[in-house]
Design a protein around this motif. Sequence first.
Motif, mmCIF file in Angstrom:
data_model
loop_
_atom_site.group_PDB
_atom_site.id
_atom_site.type_symbol
_atom_site.label_atom_id
_atom_site.label_comp_id
_atom_site.label_asym_id
_atom_site.label_seq_id
_atom_site.Cartn_x
_atom_site.Cartn_y
_atom_site.Cartn_z
ATOM 1 N N ILE A 62 -69.426 -3.560 -11.319
ATOM 2 C CA ILE A 62 -69.141 -4.285 -12.550
ATOM 3 C C ILE A 62 -68.051 -3.570 -13.331
ATOM 4 C CG2 ILE A 62 -70.156 -5.245 -14.657
ATOM 5 C CD1 ILE A 62 -72.934 -4.685 -13.260
ATOM 6 N N GLY A 63 -67.085 -4.327 -13.845
ATOM 7 C CA GLY A 63 -66.058 -3.781 -14.722
ATOM 8 C C GLY A 63 -65.987 -4.602 -15.993
ATOM 9 N N THR A 64 -66.004 -3.950 -17.161
ATOM 10 C CA THR A 64 -65.906 -4.655 -18.441
ATOM 11 C C THR A 64 -64.703 -4.105 -19.201
ATOM 12 O OG1 THR A 64 -67.486 -3.076 -19.398
ATOM 13 C CG2 THR A 64 -68.361 -5.151 -18.589
ATOM 14 N N HIS A 65 -63.920 -5.011 -19.802
ATOM 15 C CA HIS A 65 -62.641 -4.623 -20.392
ATOM 16 C C HIS A 65 -62.424 -5.321 -21.726
ATOM 17 C CE1 HIS A 65 -61.829 -3.157 -16.304
ATOM 18 N NE2 HIS A 65 -62.264 -4.338 -15.897
ATOM 19 N N ASP A 66 -61.743 -4.633 -22.621
ATOM 20 C CA ASP A 66 -61.355 -5.217 -23.903
ATOM 21 C C ASP A 66 -60.191 -6.170 -23.650
ATOM 22 O OD1 ASP A 66 -60.402 -5.821 -26.436
ATOM 23 O OD2 ASP A 66 -60.874 -3.830 -27.243
ATOM 24 N N LEU A 67 -60.460 -7.465 -23.761
ATOM 25 C CA LEU A 67 -59.460 -8.470 -23.403
ATOM 26 C C LEU A 67 -58.246 -8.427 -24.325
ATOM 27 C CD1 LEU A 67 -58.808 -10.797 -21.496
ATOM 28 C CD2 LEU A 67 -60.056 -12.339 -23.011
ATOM 29 N N ASP A 68 -58.407 -7.927 -25.532
ATOM 30 C CA ASP A 68 -57.293 -7.898 -26.482
ATOM 31 C C ASP A 68 -56.272 -6.813 -26.147
ATOM 32 O OD1 ASP A 68 -58.391 -9.989 -27.964
ATOM 33 O OD2 ASP A 68 -59.671 -8.620 -29.099
ATOM 34 N N THR A 69 -56.596 -5.909 -25.213
ATOM 35 C CA THR A 69 -55.663 -4.840 -24.838
ATOM 36 C C THR A 69 -54.938 -5.135 -23.534
ATOM 37 O OG1 THR A 69 -57.342 -3.605 -23.583
ATOM 38 C CG2 THR A 69 -57.185 -3.162 -25.952
ATOM 39 N N ILE A 70 -55.250 -6.242 -22.896
ATOM 40 C CA ILE A 70 -54.649 -6.594 -21.607
ATOM 41 C C ILE A 70 -54.260 -8.065 -21.629
ATOM 42 C CG2 ILE A 70 -55.772 -4.846 -20.184
ATOM 43 C CD1 ILE A 70 -58.041 -6.752 -19.678
ATOM 44 N N SER A 71 -53.515 -8.492 -20.645
ATOM 45 C CA SER A 71 -53.092 -9.889 -20.594
ATOM 46 C C SER A 71 -53.164 -10.398 -19.166
ATOM 47 C CB SER A 71 -51.667 -10.043 -21.147
ATOM 48 O OG SER A 71 -50.745 -9.280 -20.388
ATOM 49 N N GLY A 72 -53.652 -11.622 -19.020
ATOM 50 C CA GLY A 72 -53.756 -12.237 -17.709
ATOM 51 C C GLY A 72 -52.484 -12.955 -17.326
ATOM 52 N N PRO A 73 -52.403 -13.496 -16.117
ATOM 53 C CA PRO A 73 -53.452 -13.470 -15.092
ATOM 54 C C PRO A 73 -53.607 -12.084 -14.467
ATOM 55 C CG PRO A 73 -51.454 -14.454 -14.218
ATOM 56 C CD PRO A 73 -51.197 -14.243 -15.681
ATOM 57 N N PHE A 74 -54.806 -11.842 -13.957
ATOM 58 C CA PHE A 74 -55.125 -10.550 -13.365
ATOM 59 C C PHE A 74 -55.053 -10.663 -11.841
ATOM 60 C CE2 PHE A 74 -57.465 -11.180 -17.306
ATOM 61 C CZ PHE A 74 -56.958 -10.131 -18.076
ATOM 62 N N THR A 75 -54.731 -9.555 -11.207
ATOM 63 C CA THR A 75 -54.579 -9.545 -9.743
ATOM 64 C C THR A 75 -55.529 -8.515 -9.149
ATOM 65 O OG1 THR A 75 -52.247 -10.134 -9.926
ATOM 66 C CG2 THR A 75 -52.990 -9.234 -7.824
ATOM 67 N N TYR A 76 -56.357 -8.987 -8.220
ATOM 68 C CA TYR A 76 -57.258 -8.090 -7.487
ATOM 69 C C TYR A 76 -56.679 -7.897 -6.092
ATOM 70 C CZ TYR A 76 -61.433 -6.534 -4.955
ATOM 71 O OH TYR A 76 -62.312 -5.833 -4.165
ATOM 72 N N THR A 77 -56.257 -6.676 -5.794
ATOM 73 C CA THR A 77 -55.610 -6.406 -4.515
ATOM 74 C C THR A 77 -56.110 -5.080 -3.958
ATOM 75 O OG1 THR A 77 -53.450 -6.250 -3.422
ATOM 76 C CG2 THR A 77 -53.637 -5.247 -5.610
ATOM 77 N N ALA A 78 -55.515 -4.635 -2.873
ATOM 78 C CA ALA A 78 -55.861 -3.337 -2.275
ATOM 79 C C ALA A 78 -54.572 -2.641 -1.873
ATOM 80 C CB ALA A 78 -56.772 -3.523 -1.066
ATOM 81 N N LYS A 79 -54.478 -1.344 -2.194
ATOM 82 C CA LYS A 79 -53.269 -0.576 -1.907
ATOM 83 C C LYS A 79 -53.633 0.778 -1.318
ATOM 84 C CE LYS A 79 -50.084 -2.485 -5.359
ATOM 85 N NZ LYS A 79 -49.128 -2.121 -6.433
ATOM 86 N N ALA A 80 -52.628 1.424 -0.749
ATOM 87 C CA ALA A 80 -52.813 2.783 -0.251
ATOM 88 C C ALA A 80 -53.130 3.703 -1.434
ATOM 89 C CB ALA A 80 -51.558 3.254 0.464
ATOM 90 N N PRO A 81 -54.013 4.674 -1.262
ATOM 91 C CA PRO A 81 -54.448 5.527 -2.379
ATOM 92 C C PRO A 81 -53.299 6.183 -3.148
ATOM 93 C CG PRO A 81 -55.795 5.915 -0.437
ATOM 94 C CD PRO A 81 -54.712 4.992 -0.017
ATOM 95 N N ASP A 82 -52.255 6.599 -2.439
ATOM 96 C CA ASP A 82 -51.144 7.269 -3.121
ATOM 97 C C ASP A 82 -50.302 6.310 -3.950
ATOM 98 O OD1 ASP A 82 -51.838 9.761 -2.146
ATOM 99 O OD2 ASP A 82 -50.641 9.529 -0.312
ATOM 100 N N ASP A 83 -50.462 4.999 -3.712
ATOM 101 C CA ASP A 83 -49.679 4.007 -4.453
ATOM 102 C C ASP A 83 -50.373 3.559 -5.733
ATOM 103 O OD1 ASP A 83 -47.797 4.132 -2.465
ATOM 104 O OD2 ASP A 83 -48.571 2.395 -1.368
#
Length: 585
Positions: free
Chosen positions: A160-181
């Motif tokens: 579960i992740g909860t976030h203050d919506l007023d500090t971020i802006s959508g649309p949001f992207t859920y992806t996967a990357k190499a750890p160093d990236d």
Amino acid sequence: MPTVSVKRDLLFQALGRTFTDEEFDELCFEFGLELDEITSEKDIISREQGDQKASEASDVVLYKIDVPANRYDLLCLEGLVRGLQVFKDKMEAPRYSRVNPLNGDPQRLIITGETASVRPHAVAAVLRNITFTPERYDSFIELQEKLHQNICRRRTLVAIGTHDLDTISGPFTYTAKAPDDIRFKPLNQNQEYSATQLMGFYKTDSHLRHYLHIIEDEPLYPVIYDSNGIVLSMPPIINGDHSKISVNTKNVFIECTATDLTKAKIVLDMIVTMFSEHCDQPFTVEEAEVVYPDGRMVTYPVCIYLCMLLRLCICTVLISSESIAQLLTRMCLKSEVTSDGAEIQVEIPPTRSDVIHACDIMEDAAMAYGFNNITRTTPRTYTVANQFPLNKLTELLRLDLATAGFTEALTFALCSQEDIADKLQKNLKDTKAVHISNPKTAEFQVARTTLLPGLLKTLAANRKMPLPLKLFEISDVVLRDESTDVGARNSRRLCAVYYNKTPGFEVIHGLLDRVMQLLEVKPGRNHGYYIQAAEDSTYFPGRCAEIFSHGKSIGRLGVLHPDVINSFELTMPCSALDIDIEPFL
């Protein structure tokens, strides 16, 4: 059972009255809970770390309440109070609803294809115009932790992740990357780290180190970005510091990433239904859109009400159907008797994911009625306790088979698909096998449909023992059966194998005759048993027979096919007997 700690005074304030410890203990018992301990933060620290460490701790009285493991709606103060108030008829069960945003389009979470290999699912929602107090905020955080430890299986299934919506802006992207990236400033830290650095940093953290193994060895790590490239979280490890929520947060964006989509839906529904109470529009949650890699768009949270019909013939033994409907309504299951009076229509809210069968509904009805209120009566019929007939027959046969020189084996009820299909030269579709939806190993993929593979594996593990090897097992197999309410049924089988330098068909045939003698079934075609030639790919051509008893097929015996023997890593001939013993009851 999970234990929920609540402040006594805060609980009584929410309930609208005070209780003595004994009164509240009794209320918990009536509702199916248990008041486990009355303590304080000071007492807990004093017991664990000594009086000196506890000197500055709070002495506010805490109630520790044991909650059933399947009642996720009672894991926080809000859900606990709501359930008790409805149970005591102090309020009606609230109606939860999913609403569109008042201004603009719904928030959108886009899932990319890279997540498929690590954590493929995600759901999201928004709690709009919520009002936190320090107590509500603590309860919000604690509910997430309780869910993580319970239904989320320590974040392996859902994070579960909860976030203050007023500090971020959508649309949001859920992806996967190499750890160093992946680089971001994690929650409550002052500098940026790469994902690789974070894995080393949190290895000494008493809390987060337990979750590192979930993605540590993966080539790609899951990560969620907003439209400006700000990292919201790296599930299931840590959220970003930029979007952390606080007591002053008004709009909360909730995302759950998962390996199990069903569990993710339940978790999201649970969080939003529990805390939508504190929104400007109570018990409403703002929907969010999730876009899948294949282009599908799904709106969350689900928040649906399910209806189930309960037949009255199974539940009106003690009280009327109208009374049962009232009892279920007190358990947050709004119910009413249908117009024809034959059934009770039960509405299951999104908070009650534990209700999946009529038995669950009747358990709630009995709980609301009060187990202590059920009158103790003398049974109308005279009964004597006896051993279950099938188990009694099984025990008797075990003794006599052992006397006949065969050794009993107890093998696993789960096996691989290959064991019951390819190795026995069968088609998997013809086996009526029940499949495990999320098998952890290749060895346990299906429930066994025959006892033969287990015995052949036992032979393979004991090849160095003196010959002949004679084994038997009497246990249940599991077969798909659409006529049952669970879609499957158990069947008690007897299986025996004879392994030697010669096939020993006569030994297995003699064992069949002995079993039939014990069951008092005489040879004969009309009212006895007989065998006739049959073709079966598991057995050697021309050396297989089907067994009939009272005109019905009950199993087979014969010499196993050489390919079957080789597939189980055996080198000598083997004969087998496999019959169903339930018809003899």
